[in-house]
Design a protein around this motif. Structure first.
Motif: not given
Length: 460
Positions: A236-263
């Motif tokens: 996998w190229s960083p060209r695709w992986a890193m934007p997707l990583f930040w998209a998933f992180v933003a999704g975690v933040a939207m859920t406001q799941s503290r345990q998910a963020l800490i993990g």
């Protein structure tokens, strides 16, 4: 080396076993469809029929792809919706894992690699430790959950290993990321609808199926780890992986799941130190506002003095679980006791409390040995394959410090991914051994020709 006759006999036996398994799966699928239609009615029966049709299609192509069933089950591991069968309640994730496990056991490669065998052994230690509470507290849910817990770890590891060993590691991880992506779309849609109305509370997605915020956040965090670590064998190229990583992180933040963020934060910090800081600077900086967000949410809940929010509820449950544990400290009250006993109208808010109240000090000792042993084994695996396996299991164990640990999809997904990594390592080792054998044979031939001399070599 086995003779050609023995090899052909093994191939015929494998073909027969594969064909028999396909027909068994087809017959079992049809039986479940008929039973479910009779039990639940035509509407639910249609849904069940569609699910079984997927299994039948996978079974039909098993001859050409032995891991077709586990691969097709990978996205279903994320589906935590309940499916009633004969009065019992199972999740789609559980059913998918069981189907994948059956195919992995019957059609997967043997023998298992040493790291996988060690992980299975540590899980066996935990299973033995919790067997005492099954004996002391004889009720059906206790026994069922004992087998269920084994499937969530050992079963998941075997499924992942079989897929990775069959050369399908990349495909399986892509299917996992794709399923998490669909779930992420649901989180984004729900969050944006709430934000448009001025509601900035946690997003509980209702599409593609209703999901609690912690479940959604934890599963998105697993996907974020996969695309962030992106082992080289994923190609996998960083060209695709890193934007997707930040998209998933933003999704975690939207859920406001503290345990998910800490993990997620703990796993990224640990693997960043293991890598010596490579590819991690911006991500580590992002961990600072992530930690600040967690602290802010906790402070807001404390200052609100709302006795029914998650902070105060967890404090009350901790006190009640501790008082309950003291009534049976050695063997506990049984697995999933809070679903059975009327006097237990609360559930443990933390992994070790859950295990201690359920299976006592004996079960807790087994859980600690299993958790530490699994992490040590995965840490010692070649970083090309062990980094992702270690990080995703560590993330789940950290999540479990703030909620129940034994939750279907949230346990099975990280251990399936860990198994995939170990299976990919085993396949890589086999290919390396084969390549070395071929190279050695070529050098032997070249050496023989050189010793024979040009006059004694008539042809090539």
């Amino acid at each position: 080396m086995a003779s050609p006759g023995i090899v052909r006999l093994r191939e015929r036996a494998g073909d027969w076993w594969s064909g028999a398994w396909r027909w068994i799966l087809l017959a079992a699928g049809m039986a479940v469809v008929v039973f479910y239609i009779l039990e639940s009615g035509a509407v639910n029966g249609t849904v069940a029929a569609l699910a079984i049709a997927v299994l039948v299609v996978a079974a039909a192509i098993t001859r050409s792809a032995s891991m077709a069933v586990p691969l097709m089950m990978m996205p279903l591991l994320f589906v935590v919706s309940r499916v009633g069968l004969g009065g019992s309640i199972l999740s789609v994730s559980d059913v998918a894992l069981a189907a994948a496990f059956g195919a992995a056991v019957l059609l997967g490669e043997r023998p298992y690699s040493p790291p996988l065998r060690r992980l299975l052994l540590f899980n066996l230690i935990y299973q033995f430790a919790t067997l005492f509470t099954v004996i002391v507290n004889p009720y059906a849910q206790n026994t069922i959950e004992w087998f269920h817990a084994w499937l969530l770890i050992s079963g998941a590891l075997i499924v992942g290993w079989a897929v990775g060993r069959a050369g399908q590691a990349r495909t399986a991880l892509l299917l996992t990321i794709g399923a998490a992506g669909v779930l992420g779309v649901g989180v984004y849609c729900q969050a944006l609808l709430q934000y448009a109305q001025g509601d900035f509370t946690a997003a509980y997605p209702t599409w593609p199926f209703p999901l609690q915020k912690n479940a959604a956040g934890c599963m998105l965090a697993f996907a974020a780890l996969i695309v962030y670590i992106r082992p080289d064998w994923m190609a996998w190229s960083p060209r695709w992986a890193m934007p997707l990583f930040w998209a998933f992180v933003a999704g975690v933040a939207m859920t406001q799941s503290r345990q998910a963020l800490i993990g997620l934060i703990v796993a990224i910090v640990v693997i960043s130190f293991r890598r010596g800081g490579r590819r991690s600077g911006l991500v580590l900086l992002a961990a600072i506002p992530g930690a600040w967000l967690i602290v802010t949410m906790v402070i807001d809940q404390i200052q609100s003095q709302n006795q029914f929010n998650s902070y105060f509820t967890r404090i009350d449950w901790t006190r009640e679980v501790y008082a309950l544990w003291k009534l049976s400290p050695v063997f506990g009250h049984g697995l999933r006791y809070w679903y059975v006993h009327e006097w237990a109208n609360f559930q443990p808010p933390q992994a070790e409390l859950e295990v201690a109240a359920s299976s006592g000090l004996v079960g807790l000792a087994g859980f600690v040995v299993m958790s530490v042993g699994i992490l040590v084994v995965l840490w010692r695996v070649d970083p090309r394959f062990g980094t992702l396996a270690f990080a995703i299991v560590l993330s789940r164990l950290v999540q479990g410090q703030f909620d129940l640990f034994w939750v279907a999809a949230q346990v099975s997904i990280p251990f399936v991914v860990a198994g995939i990594c170990l299976g990919a390592q085993s396949l890589d080792a086999k290919r390396g051994t084969a390549a070395n054998s071929i190279a050695g044979a070529e050098m032997t031939v070249v050496g023989t020709i050189a010793r024979s001399g040009p006059d004694r070599v008539a042809y090539h």
